[in-house]
Design a protein around this motif. Structure first.
Motif, PDB file in Angstrom:
ATOM      1  N   ASP B 197       0.856  -1.194   0.000  1.00  0.00           N
ATOM      2  CA  ASP B 197       0.000   0.000   0.000  1.00  0.00           C
ATOM      3  C   ASP B 197       0.886   1.237   0.000  1.00  0.00           C
ATOM      4  N   VAL B 198       0.668   2.088  -0.981  1.00  0.00           N
ATOM      5  CA  VAL B 198       1.451   3.327  -1.043  1.00  0.00           C
ATOM      6  C   VAL B 198       0.810   4.342  -0.098  1.00  0.00           C
ATOM      7  N   GLN B 199       1.627   4.854   0.801  1.00  0.00           N
ATOM      8  CA  GLN B 199       1.098   5.807   1.782  1.00  0.00           C
ATOM      9  C   GLN B 199       1.037   7.214   1.185  1.00  0.00           C
ATOM     10  N   PRO B 200      -0.085   7.898   1.389  1.00  0.00           N
ATOM     11  CA  PRO B 200      -0.204   9.267   0.874  1.00  0.00           C
ATOM     12  C   PRO B 200       0.676  10.221   1.680  1.00  0.00           C
ATOM     13  N   PRO B 201       0.899  11.414   1.176  1.00  0.00           N
ATOM     14  CA  PRO B 201       1.707  12.380   1.943  1.00  0.00           C
ATOM     15  C   PRO B 201       1.151  12.568   3.347  1.00  0.00           C
ATOM     16  N   LYS B 202       2.045  12.695   4.296  1.00  0.00           N
ATOM     17  CA  LYS B 202       1.645  12.832   5.695  1.00  0.00           C
ATOM     18  C   LYS B 202       1.207  14.267   5.980  1.00  0.00           C
ATOM     19  N   ASN B 203       0.244  14.382   6.869  1.00  0.00           N
ATOM     20  CA  ASN B 203      -0.195  15.719   7.300  1.00  0.00           C
ATOM     21  C   ASN B 203       0.748  16.213   8.396  1.00  0.00           C
ATOM     22  N   TRP B 204       1.715  16.994   8.007  1.00  0.00           N
ATOM     23  CA  TRP B 204       2.724  17.440   8.953  1.00  0.00           C
ATOM     24  C   TRP B 204       2.229  18.558   9.864  1.00  0.00           C
ATOM     25  N   GLN B 205       0.995  19.014   9.624  1.00  0.00           N
ATOM     26  CA  GLN B 205       0.451  20.038  10.522  1.00  0.00           C
ATOM     27  C   GLN B 205       0.286  19.503  11.937  1.00  0.00           C
ATOM     28  N   LYS B 206       0.195  18.157  12.050  1.00  0.00           N
ATOM     29  CA  LYS B 206       0.059  17.570  13.395  1.00  0.00           C
ATOM     30  C   LYS B 206       1.411  17.460  14.095  1.00  0.00           C
ATOM     31  N   ALA B 207       2.473  17.661  13.349  1.00  0.00           N
ATOM     32  CA  ALA B 207       3.820  17.662  13.936  1.00  0.00           C
ATOM     33  C   ALA B 207       4.191  19.097  14.295  1.00  0.00           C
TER      34      ALA B 207
END
Lengths: 66, 226
Positions: B197-207
């Motif tokens: 499964d290819v992972q979509p771009p991560k939401n870095w706003q939570k970092a």
């Protein structure tokens, strides 16, 4: 430096070096009065803080024997 | 745990400047178990600084105290009298501890004695390694319990990259490739198909990229009756 005014603290293990110092005393062997013998239950107890505090309190040198 | 290491004594002396009354304050939690800022380290540093100041001909009053956790005001309050009495507080807590002191004691001048490095674990006696980057949106469930954010130098979600050589990262031959670790573990567990499964771009706003973070738990807050 006068050997009598030089303060050397000797930390000695209760089970070996301290017994040796005790024996030296029993044999009336002489050593400079500036040497102070402190018995430790084990020289593993001679941690950095003990050694630093000894110097801080004015020791010129430390001997750890065990 | 939060892993930190002590600043050099020269840097500490610079931070203390010409303060005459210094309180070294240790922390009894994370930095105790990584041997950077516990009661033992606080006592040794205070003793070293006292001797250094004597040798330099301007003896300072340097004492030490250790609280269970510098990151909670209730524990800091136990040392309040000593903190208020000192000209400079040298905190051997992590960056949270230093700031907790600054927030709790507005008139105190507090400086850090440690460099806070990362969240990690001891892998052997005397060695600590980073394991969590606090990205705010845990993906360990996708990668067999090996974090691609903390352990891949590029924090790739679909790795490895071309810099993986013989199981090591191109940045340093001593750094294992995070994605090689993930692949090997998934293979061992018979779950390699999950990596298809290819992972979509991560939401870095939570970092950290989303700015300073805060958690509010309404169920735990104390609500005062009006």
């Amino acid at each position: 430096m006068n050997s009598d005014s030089t303060l050397i603290v000797a930390f000695c293990c209760e089970h070996c070096a301290y017994a040796a110092a005790d024996l030296a005393g029993g044999l009336r062997m002489q050593y400079p009065s500036g040497i102070r013998i402190v018995m430790l239950p084990c020289t593993g107890k001679a941690d950095p803080l003990l050694l630093l505090r000894t110097f801080e309190e004015g020791a010129d040198g430390i001997m750890v024997a065990g | 745990m939060i892993v930190a290491e002590q600043k050099t004594i020269d840097e500490v002396k610079t931070l203390l400047a010409d303060a005459r009354k210094v309180l070294v304050i240790g922390c009894g939690t994370c930095v105790t178990v990584c041997f950077a800022g516990g009661s033992r380290e606080a006592a040794i540093l205070a003793c070293s600084l006292r001797m250094a100041s004597q040798l330099e001909g301007h003896a300072r009053d340097i004492t030490d105290v250790t609280v269970q956790r510098q990151c909670e005001w209730e524990y800091l309050d136990q040392a309040a009298d000593q903190i208020k009495d000192a000209e400079v507080i040298l905190s051997l807590g992590c960056g949270v501890g230093v700031q907790a002191i600054a927030e709790r004691f507005p008139n105190a001048w507090v400086v850090p004695g440690l460099n806070t490095k990362f969240m990690g674990l001891p892998t052997e006696q005397g060695v600590w390694a980073e394991r969590c980057a606090a990205c705010g949106d845990c993906v360990l469930g996708l990668t067999g319990g090996v974090c691609p954010i903390a352990r891949c130098s590029k924090s790739l979600l679909n790795g490895p990259c071309g810099g993986s050589e013989g199981g090591h990262c191109e940045i340093d031959p001593d750094t294992p490739c995070g994605w090689q670790l993930i692949y090997d573990r998934m293979e061992k567990l018979g779950k390699l198909e999950l990596l298809m499964d290819v992972q979509p771009p991560k939401n870095w706003q939570k970092a950290r990229d989303g700015g300073p973070r805060k958690i509010v738990r309404e169920d735990l807050k104390l609500h005062h009756e009006e």
